[in-house]
Design an enzyme around this catalytic site. Structure first.
Site, PDB file in Angstrom:
ATOM      1  N   ARG A  77       0.840  -1.200   0.000  1.00  0.00           N
ATOM      2  CA  ARG A  77       0.000   0.000   0.000  1.00  0.00           C
ATOM      3  C   ARG A  77       0.877   1.254   0.000  1.00  0.00           C
ATOM      4  NH1 ARG A  77      -4.848   1.287  -1.197  1.00  0.00           N
ATOM      5  NH2 ARG A  77      -5.775  -0.269   0.143  1.00  0.00           N
ATOM      6  N   ILE A 111      -1.056   6.648   8.665  1.00  0.00           N
ATOM      7  CA  ILE A 111      -1.974   5.542   8.945  1.00  0.00           C
ATOM      8  C   ILE A 111      -1.672   4.393   7.970  1.00  0.00           C
ATOM      9  CG2 ILE A 111      -4.365   4.811   9.213  1.00  0.00           C
ATOM     10  CD1 ILE A 111      -5.158   7.664   9.744  1.00  0.00           C
ATOM     11  N   PRO A 112      -0.593   3.654   8.244  1.00  0.00           N
ATOM     12  CA  PRO A 112      -0.292   2.523   7.360  1.00  0.00           C
ATOM     13  C   PRO A 112      -1.358   1.435   7.468  1.00  0.00           C
ATOM     14  CG  PRO A 112       1.228   2.575   9.234  1.00  0.00           C
ATOM     15  CD  PRO A 112       0.390   3.808   9.308  1.00  0.00           C
ATOM     16  N   HIS A 113      -1.758   0.907   6.322  1.00  0.00           N
ATOM     17  CA  HIS A 113      -2.772  -0.139   6.278  1.00  0.00           C
ATOM     18  C   HIS A 113      -2.562  -0.974   5.027  1.00  0.00           C
ATOM     19  CE1 HIS A 113      -4.323   3.413   4.202  1.00  0.00           C
ATOM     20  NE2 HIS A 113      -5.038   2.594   3.462  1.00  0.00           N
ATOM     21  N   GLY A 114      -3.210  -2.109   4.991  1.00  0.00           N
ATOM     22  CA  GLY A 114      -3.026  -3.041   3.891  1.00  0.00           C
ATOM     23  C   GLY A 114      -3.799  -2.661   2.645  1.00  0.00           C
TER      24      GLY A 114
END
Length: 146
Positions: free
Chosen positions: A48, A62-65
């Protein structure tokens, strides 16, 4: 949602990462340790980030998949890691990495609540000044309200 999305154990007051990659791994590892995602989800967080920066402003990322990693999510959860010194996030200073995993779009409501908190510079300063992880958790506990 029958349980809290942000749990006390997923809040770290003094993260150890010094790079964006380490911060993504640190936030993702908390989600894995909480039983919210599989390790494959953490890998997708890097995918991502490679396609679009998760930097949001006001010291927040806001790291997310990816959408393709949804099968790696076991339950909705947040992790929050605060850094004593800003991390360079593609030229932007980050003091907070909020890892997020959401089932059935539950994360959208969570994201909006996090965004409200971090849009207020006074609230961000309170989070920076908080002495302990418990204090940070207390300041953010409202994200669990439905």
């Amino acid at each position: 949602m029958t349980q809290n999305i942000l749990e006390r154990g997923n809040v770290v007051a003094a993260g150890t990462a010094t790079t964006k990659q380490e911060a993504i791994r640190e936030a993702g590892t908390l989600l894995v340790a909480a039983g919210a995602v599989t390790s494959a989800y953490v890998d997708s967080m890097f995918d991502r980030e490679a396609s679009v920066s998760t930097y949001m402003g006001n010291f927040l990322a806001i790291p997310h998949g990816t959408n393709e990693a949804k099968e790696s999510i076991i339950r909705s959860s947040l992790s929050l890691v605060r850094y004593p010194d800003p991390i360079d996030w593609d030229g932007q200073p980050v003091r907070f990495a909020v890892g997020i995993a959401g089932l059935n779009n539950e994360h959208l409501g969570i994201l909006s609540k996090i965004a409200v908190v971090f849009s207020d510079e006074d609230e961000v300063q309170k989070l920076i000044d908080a002495a302990t992880a418990e204090d940070i958790f207390t300041l953010l506990e409202e994200v669990n309200a439905e």
